[in-house]
Design a protein around this motif. Structure first.
Motif, PDB file in Angstrom:
ATOM      1  N   GLU A 125     -15.386  11.079  -2.822  1.00  0.00           N
ATOM      2  CA  GLU A 125     -16.774  10.913  -2.353  1.00  0.00           C
ATOM      3  C   GLU A 125     -17.018   9.815  -1.606  1.00  0.00           C
ATOM      4  O   GLU A 125     -16.309   8.741  -1.813  1.00  0.00           O
ATOM      5  CB  GLU A 125     -17.486  10.957  -3.642  1.00  0.00           C
ATOM      6  CG  GLU A 125     -18.109  12.323  -4.375  1.00  0.00           C
ATOM      7  CD  GLU A 125     -18.777  12.043  -5.559  1.00  0.00           C
ATOM      8  OE1 GLU A 125     -19.702  12.961  -5.952  1.00  0.00           O
ATOM      9  OE2 GLU A 125     -18.668  11.181  -6.322  1.00  0.00           O
ATOM     10  N   THR A 126     -18.128   9.712  -0.902  1.00  0.00           N
ATOM     11  CA  THR A 126     -18.266   8.658  -0.182  1.00  0.00           C
ATOM     12  C   THR A 126     -19.258   7.979  -0.936  1.00  0.00           C
ATOM     13  O   THR A 126     -19.865   8.426  -1.933  1.00  0.00           O
ATOM     14  CB  THR A 126     -19.060   8.759   1.301  1.00  0.00           C
ATOM     15  OG1 THR A 126     -20.154   9.324   1.159  1.00  0.00           O
ATOM     16  CG2 THR A 126     -18.033   9.577   2.164  1.00  0.00           C
ATOM     17  N   PRO A 127     -19.790   6.649  -0.699  1.00  0.00           N
ATOM     18  CA  PRO A 127     -21.025   6.097  -1.441  1.00  0.00           C
ATOM     19  C   PRO A 127     -22.035   6.777  -1.421  1.00  0.00           C
ATOM     20  O   PRO A 127     -22.917   6.551  -2.103  1.00  0.00           O
ATOM     21  CB  PRO A 127     -21.040   4.310  -0.908  1.00  0.00           C
ATOM     22  CG  PRO A 127     -19.536   4.527  -0.426  1.00  0.00           C
ATOM     23  CD  PRO A 127     -19.250   5.615   0.236  1.00  0.00           C
ATOM     24  N   THR A 128     -22.248   7.474  -0.195  1.00  0.00           N
ATOM     25  CA  THR A 128     -23.498   8.275  -0.057  1.00  0.00           C
ATOM     26  C   THR A 128     -23.494   9.703  -0.536  1.00  0.00           C
ATOM     27  O   THR A 128     -24.633  10.263  -1.025  1.00  0.00           O
ATOM     28  CB  THR A 128     -24.043   8.402   1.420  1.00  0.00           C
ATOM     29  OG1 THR A 128     -22.911   8.841   2.229  1.00  0.00           O
ATOM     30  CG2 THR A 128     -24.665   6.745   1.747  1.00  0.00           C
TER      31      THR A 128
ATOM     32  N   LEU B 108     -27.495   2.989   2.337  1.00  0.00           N
ATOM     33  CA  LEU B 108     -26.687   1.911   1.362  1.00  0.00           C
ATOM     34  C   LEU B 108     -27.229   0.764   1.428  1.00  0.00           C
ATOM     35  O   LEU B 108     -27.472   0.061   2.735  1.00  0.00           O
ATOM     36  CB  LEU B 108     -25.309   1.877   2.113  1.00  0.00           C
ATOM     37  CG  LEU B 108     -24.408   1.078   1.555  1.00  0.00           C
ATOM     38  CD1 LEU B 108     -23.874   1.069  -0.037  1.00  0.00           C
ATOM     39  CD2 LEU B 108     -22.979   0.832   2.377  1.00  0.00           C
ATOM     40  N   LEU B 109     -27.586  -0.279   0.380  1.00  0.00           N
ATOM     41  CA  LEU B 109     -28.354  -1.283   0.619  1.00  0.00           C
ATOM     42  C   LEU B 109     -27.547  -2.543   0.326  1.00  0.00           C
ATOM     43  O   LEU B 109     -27.576  -3.587   1.046  1.00  0.00           O
ATOM     44  CB  LEU B 109     -29.581  -1.478  -0.306  1.00  0.00           C
ATOM     45  CG  LEU B 109     -30.598  -0.375  -0.205  1.00  0.00           C
ATOM     46  CD1 LEU B 109     -31.501  -0.437  -1.455  1.00  0.00           C
ATOM     47  CD2 LEU B 109     -31.141  -0.540   1.031  1.00  0.00           C
ATOM     48  N   LYS B 110     -26.394  -2.314  -0.480  1.00  0.00           N
ATOM     49  CA  LYS B 110     -25.613  -3.466  -0.751  1.00  0.00           C
ATOM     50  C   LYS B 110     -24.336  -2.972  -1.536  1.00  0.00           C
ATOM     51  O   LYS B 110     -24.425  -1.938  -2.427  1.00  0.00           O
ATOM     52  CB  LYS B 110     -26.502  -4.331  -1.651  1.00  0.00           C
ATOM     53  CG  LYS B 110     -25.663  -5.688  -2.256  1.00  0.00           C
ATOM     54  CD  LYS B 110     -26.439  -6.415  -3.178  1.00  0.00           C
ATOM     55  CE  LYS B 110     -25.483  -7.750  -3.480  1.00  0.00           C
ATOM     56  NZ  LYS B 110     -26.300  -8.486  -4.460  1.00  0.00           N
ATOM     57  N   THR B 111     -23.240  -3.448  -1.259  1.00  0.00           N
ATOM     58  CA  THR B 111     -22.098  -3.177  -2.013  1.00  0.00           C
ATOM     59  C   THR B 111     -21.567  -4.557  -2.770  1.00  0.00           C
ATOM     60  O   THR B 111     -21.934  -5.824  -2.287  1.00  0.00           O
ATOM     61  CB  THR B 111     -20.803  -2.787  -1.079  1.00  0.00           C
ATOM     62  OG1 THR B 111     -20.618  -3.778  -0.267  1.00  0.00           O
ATOM     63  CG2 THR B 111     -21.344  -1.512  -0.369  1.00  0.00           C
ATOM     64  N   THR B 112     -21.239  -4.436  -3.874  1.00  0.00           N
ATOM     65  CA  THR B 112     -20.819  -5.493  -4.853  1.00  0.00           C
ATOM     66  C   THR B 112     -19.594  -5.076  -5.525  1.00  0.00           C
ATOM     67  O   THR B 112     -19.407  -4.148  -5.927  1.00  0.00           O
ATOM     68  CB  THR B 112     -22.164  -5.530  -5.847  1.00  0.00           C
ATOM     69  OG1 THR B 112     -23.129  -5.836  -5.358  1.00  0.00           O
ATOM     70  CG2 THR B 112     -21.638  -6.866  -6.815  1.00  0.00           C
TER      71      THR B 112
ATOM     72  N   LYS C   1     -13.600   0.652 -11.355  1.00  0.00           N
ATOM     73  CA  LYS C   1     -14.249   1.908 -10.766  1.00  0.00           C
ATOM     74  C   LYS C   1     -15.442   1.848  -9.968  1.00  0.00           C
ATOM     75  O   LYS C   1     -16.390   0.870 -10.362  1.00  0.00           O
ATOM     76  CB  LYS C   1     -14.646   2.723 -11.970  1.00  0.00           C
ATOM     77  CG  LYS C   1     -15.349   4.018 -11.565  1.00  0.00           C
ATOM     78  CD  LYS C   1     -15.522   4.942 -12.667  1.00  0.00           C
ATOM     79  CE  LYS C   1     -15.824   6.363 -12.266  1.00  0.00           C
ATOM     80  NZ  LYS C   1     -16.211   7.383 -13.355  1.00  0.00           N
ATOM     81  N   SER C   2     -15.806   2.235  -8.894  1.00  0.00           N
ATOM     82  CA  SER C   2     -16.825   2.081  -7.866  1.00  0.00           C
ATOM     83  C   SER C   2     -18.028   3.169  -8.432  1.00  0.00           C
ATOM     84  O   SER C   2     -17.623   4.245  -9.154  1.00  0.00           O
ATOM     85  CB  SER C   2     -16.508   2.510  -6.529  1.00  0.00           C
ATOM     86  OG  SER C   2     -15.304   1.878  -5.929  1.00  0.00           O
ATOM     87  N   SER C   3     -19.094   2.618  -8.201  1.00  0.00           N
ATOM     88  CA  SER C   3     -20.253   3.380  -8.880  1.00  0.00           C
ATOM     89  C   SER C   3     -21.528   3.349  -7.619  1.00  0.00           C
ATOM     90  O   SER C   3     -21.462   2.455  -6.652  1.00  0.00           O
ATOM     91  CB  SER C   3     -21.105   2.666  -9.880  1.00  0.00           C
ATOM     92  OG  SER C   3     -20.344   2.157 -10.762  1.00  0.00           O
ATOM     93  N   ALA C   4     -22.279   3.981  -7.662  1.00  0.00           N
ATOM     94  CA  ALA C   4     -23.337   4.270  -6.778  1.00  0.00           C
ATOM     95  C   ALA C   4     -24.629   4.315  -7.735  1.00  0.00           C
ATOM     96  O   ALA C   4     -24.697   5.088  -8.768  1.00  0.00           O
ATOM     97  CB  ALA C   4     -23.363   5.316  -5.938  1.00  0.00           C
ATOM     98  N   ILE C   5     -25.663   3.521  -7.478  1.00  0.00           N
ATOM     99  CA  ILE C   5     -27.041   3.920  -8.080  1.00  0.00           C
ATOM    100  C   ILE C   5     -28.050   4.145  -7.129  1.00  0.00           C
ATOM    101  O   ILE C   5     -27.859   4.061  -6.214  1.00  0.00           O
ATOM    102  CB  ILE C   5     -27.556   2.318  -8.822  1.00  0.00           C
ATOM    103  CG1 ILE C   5     -27.764   1.190  -7.789  1.00  0.00           C
ATOM    104  CG2 ILE C   5     -26.314   2.065  -9.818  1.00  0.00           C
ATOM    105  CD1 ILE C   5     -28.514   0.003  -8.599  1.00  0.00           C
ATOM    106  N   VAL C   6     -28.959   4.689  -7.718  1.00  0.00           N
ATOM    107  CA  VAL C   6     -30.194   5.478  -6.751  1.00  0.00           C
ATOM    108  C   VAL C   6     -31.425   4.551  -7.241  1.00  0.00           C
ATOM    109  O   VAL C   6     -31.748   4.579  -8.329  1.00  0.00           O
ATOM    110  CB  VAL C   6     -30.150   6.635  -7.061  1.00  0.00           C
ATOM    111  CG1 VAL C   6     -31.323   7.296  -6.073  1.00  0.00           C
ATOM    112  CG2 VAL C   6     -28.929   7.536  -6.579  1.00  0.00           C
TER     113      VAL C   6
END
Length: 85
Positions: free
Chosen positions: A46-49, A71-75, A4-9
């Motif tokens: 949803e997009t990563p932003t 967007l700083l980094k994708t992992t 699952k993709s996630s986004a952190i802030v």
């Protein structure tokens, strides 16, 4: 199992301070009791932003402009397919 993709802030105040959260230690909470940053899973469509904008609204009642997150980094997350060398 599909990753699952996630986004952190990372919320940074103008004076350089970073906002963190101390997660509950209740059994229903994922990764209980550590300090961390805000965020959550990226929902379908949803997009990563888009995801951090929604997460900040839900978790902190902060409304970020849709273009505010950078967007700083994708992992790849654990369990995600990786390329063999």
């Amino acid at each position: 199992m599909r990753a699952k993709s996630s986004a952190i802030v990372i919320l940074q105040h103008a004076d350089g301070r970073i906002a963190t959260q101390h997660r509950d230690d209740q059994p229903r909470v994922f990764r209980r009791n550590p300090w961390g940053v805000f965020g959550g899973g990226i929902e379908e469509g949803e997009t990563p932003t888009d995801a951090p904008v929604r997460a900040m609204r839900a978790e902190l009642r902060i409304t970020l402009h849709r273009n505010a997150p950078r967007l700083l980094k994708t992992t790849l997350t654990h369990g995600a397919a990786t390329r063999r060398r």
